[in-house]
Scaffold this active site. Sequence first.
Site, PDB file in Angstrom:
ATOM      1  N   GLU A  83     106.400  63.337 -31.380  1.00  0.00           N
ATOM      2  CA  GLU A  83     107.012  62.176 -29.907  1.00  0.00           C
ATOM      3  C   GLU A  83     106.922  63.249 -29.205  1.00  0.00           C
ATOM      4  OE1 GLU A  83     111.053  59.946 -32.373  1.00  0.00           O
ATOM      5  OE2 GLU A  83     111.220  61.673 -31.472  1.00  0.00           O
ATOM      6  N   CYS A  84     106.195  63.035 -27.950  1.00  0.00           N
ATOM      7  CA  CYS A  84     106.249  63.469 -26.920  1.00  0.00           C
ATOM      8  C   CYS A  84     105.317  64.822 -26.704  1.00  0.00           C
ATOM      9  CB  CYS A  84     107.312  63.668 -25.933  1.00  0.00           C
ATOM     10  SG  CYS A  84     107.929  64.392 -24.689  1.00  0.00           S
TER      11      CYS A  84
END
Length: 200
Positions: A83-84
């Site tokens: 994530e990210c």
Amino acid sequence: VVAVAGGRAFTFRYTETEELLRAAGCAVVGFDPLVDPRLPDDTAGIYLGGGFPEVHARALTDNVPLRRELAAALADGVPTVAECAGLLYLCSSLDSSPMVGAIAAEAVMTERLTLRYPTMTATTDNLLTRAGEAVTGHEFHHTRVTPPADQRPAWTVDGSDVGFSSPTLHASYLHVHWAGHPQLAQRFAAAVHRRAATHG
């Protein structure tokens, strides 16, 4: 064992992420991509959450043994959620600093802040989602990934495909609070258990 990235470069994740994985029978073991030369013993799943890899890009690049082990693990099908910051770390490069290279994309810093709370729709069946499933989350970053998706995007939002997915990978900018979507944690945990059962 689910190896969860931490340290100064990976500072953000929801507490409930680890709680749900433990409730599903996984052992959550932290590792620091800045300094640890290898993944934890018996790793059967990898979670790379949010943070600021751009601040520590050179140190992440310099940890060659871990980058190579991560690339090999993903190529071998170890279930992985990114994530990210995790997405940036898996790209080929971040501001020209070599990263893991498990995703054929390049990340660069930009002056534009992306801050939004979108509803994403899954485009395919993959590690975490099923086609057509809608998931809410948040994005907060100053980077751009090119290309933004491949042939198996993780999501579609506002008519655009974003992220990268497969039966063993889910990587995108979206931070998802798994307590609000517990099926994602259940699917990831199930994949981890299958990996552990088939690979000792």
